[in-house]
Design an enzyme around this catalytic site. Sequence first.
Site, mmCIF file in Angstrom:
data_model
loop_
_atom_site.group_PDB
_atom_site.id
_atom_site.type_symbol
_atom_site.label_atom_id
_atom_site.label_comp_id
_atom_site.label_asym_id
_atom_site.label_seq_id
_atom_site.Cartn_x
_atom_site.Cartn_y
_atom_site.Cartn_z
ATOM 1 N N HIS A 195 -29.303 18.845 -25.523
ATOM 2 C CA HIS A 195 -28.425 19.433 -26.542
ATOM 3 C C HIS A 195 -28.221 20.931 -26.357
ATOM 4 C CE1 HIS A 195 -32.388 19.496 -28.679
ATOM 5 N NE2 HIS A 195 -32.047 20.762 -28.685
ATOM 6 N N GLU A 437 -22.965 2.884 -20.496
ATOM 7 C CA GLU A 437 -23.930 3.904 -20.083
ATOM 8 C C GLU A 437 -25.314 3.323 -19.841
ATOM 9 O OE1 GLU A 437 -24.170 6.982 -23.052
ATOM 10 O OE2 GLU A 437 -24.096 5.578 -24.711
ATOM 11 N N ASP A 461 -26.168 9.126 -19.370
ATOM 12 C CA ASP A 461 -27.194 8.102 -19.541
ATOM 13 C C ASP A 461 -27.205 7.094 -18.405
ATOM 14 O OD1 ASP A 461 -28.743 8.618 -21.908
ATOM 15 O OD2 ASP A 461 -26.853 8.487 -22.991
ATOM 16 N N CYS A 508 -16.632 9.980 -19.781
ATOM 17 C CA CYS A 508 -16.881 11.147 -20.626
ATOM 18 C C CYS A 508 -18.231 11.808 -20.336
ATOM 19 C CB CYS A 508 -16.793 10.767 -22.099
ATOM 20 S SG CYS A 508 -17.977 9.507 -22.571
HETATM 21 C C1 PEP Z 1 -23.230 10.049 -21.595
HETATM 22 O O1 PEP Z 1 -24.325 9.505 -21.720
HETATM 23 O O2 PEP Z 1 -22.676 10.263 -20.494
HETATM 24 C C2 PEP Z 1 -22.502 10.545 -22.771
HETATM 25 C C3 PEP Z 1 -21.285 11.024 -22.676
HETATM 26 O O3 PEP Z 1 -23.152 10.531 -23.962
HETATM 27 P P1 PEP Z 1 -24.284 11.596 -24.395
HETATM 28 O O4 PEP Z 1 -24.315 12.693 -23.377
HETATM 29 O O5 PEP Z 1 -23.891 12.083 -25.740
HETATM 30 O O6 PEP Z 1 -25.501 10.746 -24.406
HETATM 31 MG MG MG Z 2 -24.963 8.824 -23.632
#
Ligand code: PEP
Ligand code: MG
Length: 588
Positions: A195, A437, A461, A508
């Site tokens: 984060h 993911e 992930d 994403c």
């Molecule tokens: C990911 O896991 O690529 C994703 C976009 O979700 P987050 O980074 O919020 O886990």
């Molecule tokens: Mg993720």
Amino acid sequence: MTDRRVGVPASPGVAVGPAHLVERRPLAVSCRPLAAGDAAVEAEVERLRGAVARGREQIERARDRVRGGGHPAELARMMEAHLQLLEDDALERAAERTVREERVNAEWAVRRVAESIRAALEASGDEFFRERRGDVLSAAERILRNLVGLQPDPAGDLPPRAVVVAHELSPVDMSHLVHAAVAAVVTETGSRTSHTAILARALGLPAVVGVPDLVGCVAEGTLVAVDGASGEVVVAPPSAEVPLFRERGRRLAELQRALRDEGERPAETRDGRRITLLANIEFPDEVEAALRGGAEGIGLYRTEFLYVGRPRPPSEEEQLRAYEKVVSRMAPRPVSLRTFDLGGDKFVTRPQLAGELNPALGLRALRLGLRERDLFRTQIRAMLRAAAAGDAGVMFPMVCGVGDFRDALEVVAEAREGLRRDGLACPGEVPIGCMIEVPSAVVVADLLARHAAFFSIGTNDLVQYALAIDRANERVAQLYQPFHPAVLRLVRQAVRAGREAGLPVSMCGAMAEDPLAIPLLVGLEIDRISVSPSSVPLAKAVVRSIRFEDVRRLAGEALEAGTAEEVGRLFCDHARRAYPDLVRERLD
Ligand code: PEP
Ligand code: MG
């Protein structure tokens, strides 16, 4: 003496500035019996009250500074939540009682009481309350620091244009830094997808994370140079290097400006393949940055930031306001609202408090939603209602297969039924998508495609689970390889399954904003990518520099490569030929 390190590049930008150390380790506190007589007890109680009052003032001041002024509204809200913890005087009253009854020093009383509140939250069995443990401890830590006369805020007494060096920073710490015109952030823990990194990118702050054992090696005020694109951190750089770093920073900023001016142009390869560029956001206010960057929609709205750092989850109406703001401002462009991904590495700021031996494999994301049905249904109701304001879809994180996806669809059906009963409007059709993911979701992607309206591949992930490399663990960060051939094959399989079923497939994860990886993804026939708002212009420029036929051939070669290094070399060489000016820093 000059000390050179390479950490995980987390947020691009180059900065040079004096180090400001943020020590976040809990203070060592010992028990000191009070002298005999009432006067000693009263004096200790006064000391405690003073420290709590100063804590309140500090948070109020910090909150007022991040209110408005272009800062995401959530930052002020996170501060409100911390303030509430100190205003709800349970901690103060219990500590005062301990001082009086046990005749011990205020520090000892605060630590004891905070520990017992934490244990009660831990035992509550309610996941949301369990998540509040970190907040209680950080409120207690603030009081303790005030008691012993230490600066409790990372932004307190900050030298101008400082480089903040910390073991780790919580989202609330980051909010302290926003207003302080910090030059850059370096942390010992974390990865590109933790984060701190996500927030740094959202705030446009250069950042390098995952630089172990740095705090003990930097003295306050030492000059530190940081390159958030390469991960380079130089403590006490030789004086001849300082102007070179500054020049690099200027060049990057210039490139960013030039790319932004081109932001409105569509992303089309030189041989005419159109790629849709979407933005990932964490805060509703970021839609403005997404639009300025030329984003054609929101590919991922990480809604978990609405839940963090507060004593109670957000109400349906509060969520509706946040989602509606994004959906209506982006209309008619599409928005993918992702249900909360709490747990795992997200917002458990002290991993040892996670209460799970292996939180990444534990109760997080969709699993948590299906366990905490009311919390989940409330969020989905707000999302369905917000969809009336424009073009919105809902997507679920951490889907493992058809079973949990179908369970989630059932909650959507319950939410719809509830809205109908309550006479609240929502569109007849809201696309419900599936994040891909978890490797098992890739393996059964053809089956999932029968139930989902779209796929969004989350490589942050997917890489973690496919390679068994903790995404937030700096000790294995070098093994976290999005270019690993196994990852590429998983991506290709997911894209094919989605395409064969006629579904839109986007990506994403952070891989999509790596300018060296974008040609590979285009070559794997991904035609929607979602990146942080500040990365949209660069991603568009990369797409405009390449030919689909070339990158498709290269992607074919990459799928046959043995290692991530070989794939990396293929695409570095390609970048050198096709768009050297856009990635000069990465190729040097
Ligand atoms: C990911 O896991 O690529 C994703 C976009 O979700 P987050 O980074 O919020 O886990
Ligand atoms: Mg993720």
